[in-house]
Design an enzyme around this catalytic site. Structure first.
Site, short mmCIF file in Angstrom:
data_model
loop_
_atom_site.label_atom_id
_atom_site.label_comp_id
_atom_site.label_asym_id
_atom_site.label_seq_id
_atom_site.Cartn_x
_atom_site.Cartn_y
_atom_site.Cartn_z
N CYS A 69 0.83 -1.20 0.00
CA CYS A 69 0.00 0.00 0.00
C CYS A 69 0.87 1.27 0.00
CB CYS A 69 -0.92 -0.02 1.21
SG CYS A 69 -2.06 1.37 1.25
N CYS A 73 0.26 4.88 6.90
CA CYS A 73 -0.38 4.67 8.22
C CYS A 73 0.60 3.94 9.16
CB CYS A 73 -1.67 3.87 8.05
SG CYS A 73 -2.73 4.52 6.74
N CYS A 76 0.30 0.12 10.32
CA CYS A 76 -0.17 -0.91 9.40
C CYS A 76 0.92 -1.85 8.89
CB CYS A 76 -0.89 -0.25 8.23
SG CYS A 76 -1.76 -1.46 7.19
N CYS A 113 -16.70 -8.93 5.33
CA CYS A 113 -16.00 -7.65 5.11
C CYS A 113 -14.75 -7.89 4.28
CB CYS A 113 -15.59 -7.03 6.43
SG CYS A 113 -16.92 -6.90 7.62
N CYS A 144 -19.64 -5.91 3.34
CA CYS A 144 -18.93 -4.71 3.78
C CYS A 144 -17.62 -4.67 3.00
CB CYS A 144 -18.65 -4.79 5.28
SG CYS A 144 -17.69 -3.39 5.88
N CYS A 204 -19.52 2.34 8.43
CA CYS A 204 -18.78 1.68 9.51
C CYS A 204 -17.52 2.53 9.70
CB CYS A 204 -18.42 0.26 9.08
SG CYS A 204 -17.31 -0.59 10.22
N ARG A 276 -18.11 -2.40 17.66
CA ARG A 276 -17.37 -3.66 17.45
C ARG A 276 -16.05 -3.66 18.20
NH1 ARG A 276 -17.05 -3.82 12.21
NH2 ARG A 276 -19.13 -4.65 12.12
#
Ligand code: SAM
Ligand code: DTB
Ligand code: SF4
Length: 335
Positions: A69, A73, A76, A113, A144, A204, A276
């Site tokens: 990616c 972040c 991550c 998801c 999702c 979400c 969640r």
């Protein structure tokens, strides 16, 4: 006495200024700082008003495109900026996604998801992800996706395909955010959430606890979510899983009591949302999870793996749910 939080009486006394429709940092903080039992009583009462407290929603994650990616972040495993030892892969074939989804359904999940390690989907990816949504829905599962930023048109296409939820987290407070991510802004995140909402997809959105943020940052993250034009239907609260090689590999562990307070606050600020208990359950004790469920968490990810990191797995979870008398929620149409 009446307008001060106190533990002297048997029911918690909530200051009058806390009951305003729009939450402020001050009003949320006053709740957060209540004596623990008062806070839990208030959160659990709110929970019972809005949900069956013995039902839990089960979701299953699948990484349909792992690693490589371009975003930075700091938490991550999938960012190409850090040496986390993860092998990147291409977008998974639709048939493979569907066979995994069938297994998830057999394991009791009601929501599937699918996550991709993208900044945002490329035009050429859209056709495949739309086919995934249609295929998973046809299995009788809620769908999702979490694919990074979405333009209004991309959100429209996913909505038209029947996508039920889109996950896009704000991760932390606006103030702390630039310490964790520099390649996309807090405002970009809110824009994607707005595009999702406008496309008629349920939202979400949540964040992570344990990245070195203060209690104020945690509270402000929840205040931002609660004050969205409509609060998210689903609010994932992740406890940081420290990833070796990532920027936050050595982050200090979270005080479990403070974590429970955040779950309780999320329940009070967003009484009708599913909260969640997301990443990080593998390192939580059964007792910590039980208190989170009492405080109002009513959804979890099931299975051995989240996107790339470990999750408790079926044996431990089915034993925990049985011991707590928690039963899986059927597919929801309300939320
Ligand atoms: N690439 C997409 C995006 O960021 O929008 C979707 C996938 S991303 C992995 C989804 C969310 O998982 C992040 O926003 C973050 O809140 C959470 N997350 C990622 N890594 C984590 C970790 N190590 N510990 C806890 N939560 C994590
Ligand atoms: C969310 O808030 N948590 C999930 C989901 N949304 C996509 C992801 C957790 C990821 C945990 C780290 C990993 O598996 O790599
Ligand atoms: Fe990429 Fe999402 Fe990981 Fe950020 S959280 S690096 S956008 S996969």
């Amino acid at each position: 006495m009446k307008d001060e939080p106190t533990s002297a009486s048997h029911t918690p006394v909530i200051p009058a200024h806390i009951s305003s429709a729009r939450w402020t940092s001050t009003s949320a903080r006053a709740l957060y700082e209540l004596p623990f039992n008062d806070l839990l009583f208030r959160a659990h009462s709110e929970y019972r008003e809005n949900f069956d407290p013995n039902r839990i929603q089960l979701s299953k994650l699948l990484s349909v495109k792992t690693g490589g990616c371009p975003e930075d972040c700091g938490y991550c495993s999938q960012s190409a900026r850090y040496e986390t030892g993860l092998t990147a892969s291409k977008l998974m074939e639709v048939e493979h996604v569907l066979s995994e989804a069938r297994k998830a359904k057999d394991g009791g999940a009601t929501r599937y998801c699918m996550g991709a390690a993208w900044r945002s989907p490329k035009p050429r990816d859209m056709e495949m992800v739309v086919t995934m949504v249609q295929g998973v829905k046809a299995l009788g599962l809620e769908t999702c996706m979490t694919l990074g930023m979405l333009s209004p048109q991309q959100a429209e296409s996913l909505g038209a395909a029947g996508l039920d939820y889109y996950n896009h987290n704000i991760d932390t407070s606006e103030r702390f955010y630039p310490k964790i991510i520099t390649t996309r802004s807090f405002g970009d995140r809110l824009e994607t959430l707005e595009n999702v909402r406008q496309a008629g997809i349920k939202v979400c959105a949540g964040g992570i606890i344990g990245m070195g943020e203060t209690a104020e940052d945690r509270i402000d993250m929840l205040v931002t979510l609660a004050n969205l034009p409509s609060p998210p239907e689903s609010v994932p609260i992740n406890m940081l899983i420290p990833i070796p090689g990532s920027k936050l590999a050595d982050a200090a562990p979270v005080d479990p009591i403070e974590f429970i307070r955040i779950i309780a606050l999320a329940r009070i600020l967003m009484p009708k949302s599913h909260v969640r208990l997301s990443a990080g359950r593998k390192s939580m004790s059964d007792e910590l999870q039980a208190l989170c469920f009492f405080a109002g968490a009513n959804s979890i990810f099931v299975g051995d793996t989240l996107l790339t990191a470990a999750n408790p797995g079926e044996d431990r979870d089915s034993s925990l749910l049985r011991r707590l008398g928690l039963t899986p929620e059927a597919m929801s149409t309300i939320e």
